[in-house]
Design an enzyme around this catalytic site. Sequence first.
Site, PDB file in Angstrom:
ATOM      1  CG  HIS A  60      -1.985   1.053   1.160  1.00 12.67           C
ATOM      2  ND1 HIS A  60      -3.115   0.914   0.382  1.00 12.67           N
ATOM      3  CD2 HIS A  60      -2.078   2.273   1.728  1.00 12.67           C
ATOM      4  CE1 HIS A  60      -3.862   2.003   0.497  1.00 12.67           C
ATOM      5  NE2 HIS A  60      -3.250   2.835   1.311  1.00 12.67           N
ATOM      6  CD  GLU A  99      -3.992  -9.083 -21.197  1.00 12.77           C
ATOM      7  OE1 GLU A  99      -3.325  -8.473 -20.344  1.00 12.77           O
ATOM      8  OE2 GLU A  99      -5.224  -9.178 -21.171  1.00 12.77           O
ATOM      9  CG  ASP A 139      -0.765 -10.319 -17.674  1.00 13.31           C
ATOM     10  OD1 ASP A 139      -0.069 -10.710 -16.719  1.00 13.31           O
ATOM     11  OD2 ASP A 139      -1.954 -10.007 -17.549  1.00 13.31           O
ATOM     12  CB  CYS A 159      -2.906   0.024 -22.326  1.00 10.68           C
ATOM     13  SG  CYS A 159      -3.323  -1.733 -22.250  1.00 10.68           S
TER      14      CYS A 159
END
Length: 552
Positions: free
Chosen positions: A188, A429, A453, A500
């Site tokens: 986080h 991907e 990926d 992307c």
Amino acid sequence: MNVYNGKSVFGGIAIGKIRVYKKNEHQVKRSKTENTEEEIRRFHGAIEEAKKQLGQLYEKALKEVGESSAAIFEVHQMMLEDDDFLESVENMIRTQKVNAEYAVAAAGDNFSAMFSAMDDEYMKERAADIKDISERLISILDGRSGQQTLTDEPAIIVADDLAPSETVQLDKKNVRSFVTVHGSVNSHTAILARTMGIPALIGTDLPLDEQIDGKMAVVDGNTGCIYVEPDEKTLRDMKQKLAEEQEKRELLLTLKNEKGITLDGKKILTYANIGDSKDLAAVLQNGAEGIGLFRSEFLYLEKDTYPTEEEQFRVYKTVAETMAGKRVIIRTLDIGADKQADYFQLKKEENPAMGYRAIRICLTRTEVFKTQLRALLRASVYGKLAVMYPMITSVKEVKKIKQIVEEVKEELKQEGLEFGDMEQGIMIETPAAAVISDLLAEEVDFFSIGTNDLTQYMLAIDRQNQELDEFFDAHHRAVLRLIYQTVQNAHRAGIWCGICGELGGDLALTQLFAAMGVDELSVSPGNILPVRKAIRETDTGKIREEQLKKWL
């Protein structure tokens, strides 16, 4: 001067005093009790108070860092209702006749150790969440607030690691950098640092005591170093670098309303990747020409049940309207692998990255898929909405998707509901999709290459496994060749092709991608202007001669 090395999760320079943060952990004493039911009552009272505190933290995080980052507190609330954890604590109180504080601490340690031992990186991260929840409950049972101010003046925050509840309590304007001894790129703290756009290091082997607390330091997020008590020359050099960075940021803002056009006239669109509608302000602030990736799975991850058609429709409509005619590409549900939602009840898999995920779920749970498609089609009336499908491996899958889309359109027609005509694209991907991209291009309106990926599948390396960092090469020639092949096949079929994934924002490759003929680069909002600047300084003809042959 002492120099400590770590792993950078966000670049840039930060200068300031160090504030060492140590968790407010108290030694929990074990004491015998005869009134076990009273201890269980205290335990459940602490749970209710913890839920209330987490709700307040969620609202604070929602305002400051957006819905996707705030969602962790909803996850913590759900974890407080986990039957296994509750039963473990209650059983310990009853059978061992111990106080609630001790039972919570012991159960927390047991569950944390269990998660830490798991192979899955996402599940390992949950160990820190368990510790955070346990400490909150113990603080409440002890009569402590559970809240601690990290800093009330601008500082570099140094800690062993920081839990979500600790980071969200920060006064963001007083945080110049995060440096932690532990943590991962998916922690986080790392996510928050990227959201805030401040330098951050993880895995930094430095002492957490008076040796560094209160000392002047410089964090260089570009090289992964922190200089404690820098000498005059280092401090002078770093101040110069900081001034240059600030100047560059100001200059970049002049490109906000410019286009990404190379020196020899090729236009490359600069789009933004976002996780929810809260990110739209940053998209507009940085002059994005559109949205190249809206990660719709966050609508599912942030809820404890399937989002309804109306809930999804309102979000997609808002994004389409806000972007005012600019293209908005929404990726359909990409649940699975490292992104889990309990209510999907997905079975545990030995290799989830290659398992039941993304389009494979949509094509086998068509009622979930159709609900999302209905919302998307209806929202497409309000702007230039496009849709793309993740994890494609075959033409058969694309044909099946198109058939389902037509079925949904027919249903909407019969119900008298208005819908638009969306562009439909796929993510490239998987190596399979890249290799048969010539065939896939005949079926869709565009490609968007998901390099994250694609790289891990091509190299057979788990990108979340820190032990394999030295083997992971995002610039591997095999990956770049697949990208080039995909772009060429798209253009031969008369469709456009964008990127992307993370490589889209890699400035070391921007000029090469331009020379390959990539039509669009979609990056995090903060990277839009640097990428646009690199595009405008590129001569694609020259790069083709000098670099394209070398790489491909």
